[in-house]
Design a protein around this motif. Sequence first.
Motif, mmCIF file in Angstrom:
data_model
loop_
_atom_site.group_PDB
_atom_site.id
_atom_site.type_symbol
_atom_site.label_atom_id
_atom_site.label_comp_id
_atom_site.label_asym_id
_atom_site.label_seq_id
_atom_site.Cartn_x
_atom_site.Cartn_y
_atom_site.Cartn_z
ATOM 1 N N HIS A 133 -0.366 -5.761 -8.679
ATOM 2 C CA HIS A 133 -2.387 -7.025 -9.422
ATOM 3 C C HIS A 133 -3.276 -6.951 -8.615
ATOM 4 O O HIS A 133 -4.128 -7.523 -8.761
ATOM 5 N N SER A 134 -2.873 -6.286 -7.517
ATOM 6 C CA SER A 134 -4.210 -6.273 -6.629
ATOM 7 C C SER A 134 -4.763 -4.677 -6.655
ATOM 8 O O SER A 134 -6.808 -4.524 -6.439
ATOM 9 N N VAL B 212 -1.633 -2.939 2.050
ATOM 10 C CA VAL B 212 -0.303 -3.579 2.099
ATOM 11 C C VAL B 212 0.445 -3.334 3.045
ATOM 12 O O VAL B 212 0.853 -4.534 3.466
ATOM 13 N N GLN C 268 -4.923 -2.941 -4.066
ATOM 14 C CA GLN C 268 -5.140 -2.270 -2.761
ATOM 15 C C GLN C 268 -4.028 -1.421 -2.820
ATOM 16 O O GLN C 268 -3.308 -0.890 -2.904
ATOM 17 N N GLN D 177 2.307 -7.573 -5.696
ATOM 18 C CA GLN D 177 1.006 -7.525 -4.964
ATOM 19 C C GLN D 177 -0.219 -5.883 -5.420
ATOM 20 O O GLN D 177 -0.699 -6.503 -5.639
#
Length: 161
Positions: free
Chosen positions: A33-34, A41, A36, A30
């Motif tokens: 891909h984001s 997270v 963050q 995550q």
Amino acid sequence: MTGPAAPLSGNQKRKMRSASRLYAVQALFQMEHSAQTVDAVYLEFLDHRFGAPVDDDADMIEGDEDLFHKVLNSAVDDQRRIDQMTDRALVAKWPIARIDPTLRALFRAAGAELIGGQTPPRVIISEYVDVASSFFPDGKEPKFVNAVLDHMAHETRPSGF
């Protein structure tokens, strides 16, 4: 008013640690891909993923928060070292940047535990092969993960064999 929680059995602790490894791979994926931060997270997983219902019939297992936190932070802090170690375990035509992003997250989480030095390398390999099997139940990826992690473990912790 409720009393103190009952102590966890050894099997419950193992399940929580296994769940934390799966969560760590998901969180690292995550993050990649984001874009963050690790802190964002981490909090999201604690608030919304640990023990959250998956569907009407099954709940996710609570994770070992301490292990999850350590794996995430080490994977981020030591990412360059882990990626270089992974590259050495891969064939020359397949650097880490070319592999499946789920596998990349898995190698980073496993690498973080390998350089952390507390859990025996064979346990780490077995746990992350199981994680690979959950993401790729019918593929060759679990065998690939086993081979790469074995190479990484021998490089980082040869005395563990």
